[in-house]
Scaffold this motif. Sequence first.
Motif, short mmCIF file in Angstrom:
data_model
loop_
_atom_site.label_atom_id
_atom_site.label_comp_id
_atom_site.label_asym_id
_atom_site.label_seq_id
_atom_site.Cartn_x
_atom_site.Cartn_y
_atom_site.Cartn_z
N ASP A 306 38.76 54.90 59.44
CA ASP A 306 37.98 53.72 59.82
C ASP A 306 37.56 53.87 61.28
N ARG A 308 35.76 51.81 63.05
CA ARG A 308 35.89 50.55 63.80
C ARG A 308 37.31 50.40 64.32
N SER A 311 37.85 52.64 67.19
CA SER A 311 37.15 52.17 68.39
C SER A 311 37.93 51.04 69.04
N GLU A 312 38.45 50.09 68.26
CA GLU A 312 39.23 48.99 68.83
C GLU A 312 40.51 49.51 69.48
N LEU A 333 30.17 45.68 65.23
CA LEU A 333 30.48 46.70 64.24
C LEU A 333 30.81 46.05 62.91
N LEU A 337 34.22 50.66 58.79
CA LEU A 337 33.23 51.68 59.11
C LEU A 337 33.84 53.05 58.79
#
Length: 428
Positions: A306, A308, A311-312, A333, A337
């Motif tokens: 994932d 997303r 990224s977090e 987002l 993802l």
Amino acid sequence: MFRSIRHGLFAALAGFTVLICVGYTGLALVISYVTEDMLVDRLLAREADGITVHFRQHGEVKPPDLTLIRVYRSVADLPPEVEGAVTAGFQRAEISTDTGPHYHLRTLDLRTPGGGQRLYLVADVGPLLVVAKLFQEVGGLLTTVALGLLALALLLAYLLSRRLVAPLQVLAQEVRAASVAAPGKAVRFSASGRRDEIGYLADRLGATIGDLHAALQRETDFTRDVGHELRTPLTVMQNALSRSGGAGAGAFAGGNAGVGAAAGASAAIGSADAEQLREGVSEMRATVDVLFALARAEHIAAETFDLRALSEERLLRLVEDEGWDTAGLVLALPERLPATGNRHLCGLLLDNCLRNAVFHGGAGCRLQLAFADGTLAIVNTVAPQQPASTHGFRHGQHLLLRIAAAMRWQIAFDAVEDGYRVTITPTI
């Protein structure tokens, strides 16, 4: 799909054999029928010459010497099939019928003092057609013999292809086994003693694979040594600089001599320079991590993760390490993802992009992460009062391009009106 060279060689030899057999069979048939026609034509020509000579000497038309040839003085007396050919304007013709007779026509013009006379020599050559009768009587035997010879030729082609390709197949199996063998083991193929092209190829392949194994082993050792020998002193330097910045030089007066010396050096050169040293050491450590990950990328399998969530995770680490204020963060987002690649390399890619954005944008920069049309965009603003002593946004681009290429992703860097934008196109 893998295909053996023996199959290709056998197909080529078999096709060439079949082509030759079919070609020579057709040529034999053509020669047989042409020979029949030439024989009949020579017989008609001989009768025409005899009738002409006799007519000149005696002034009359003698009957033909061969009983299968008949002389007609009028078109109306001709057989219907031959009459049609004469009416059509043919002077020499071969006429086949469905009822059995097979005619050959030859027109003969006799010259006389008072004019001329036209004769029609017609031969019913059905009894002379031996080729057709030969195939009718012994056609089965001829076909059997031809098929037997063809099968024998195909068998010889199979054995020949197998014999010729056998050394290459053995060499291919040995090369396949040597490619997965442990490095350091001597590589020698059974065909190395041959005094032909296969022997030369086996010698060169053995030497090349041995050199390749040695080079791979040296590269593996180098990567392992670099990963250990550089990471350890960089970690010590970073820890020493962090402690010196927090406790001051005097706190190390009775402590460890090496750390105290680093702290004293940090205090001597000033807090701004110490901060720059800490950033430089962090950057060197991050660079070593990236290079080490790239060196091992081919040994790490791709997976689906994932993007997303990753990224977090990197944004939270950025907040913890840099103390960056998330007030200027815009996260656009999707809830999930999924992306295909190497999670560790992707984490390094995002970490470098986000840290570059915060570093060049300043503490108060606005940072936006958005995903649209299969592309992840990271946009950051740059304050006008940013000092000109920064390294510039192009710092680290080469490594980022290498990380993206290792995962078969695409990455691009663009300058916008008040900042910079990085677009990452992952494999979905």
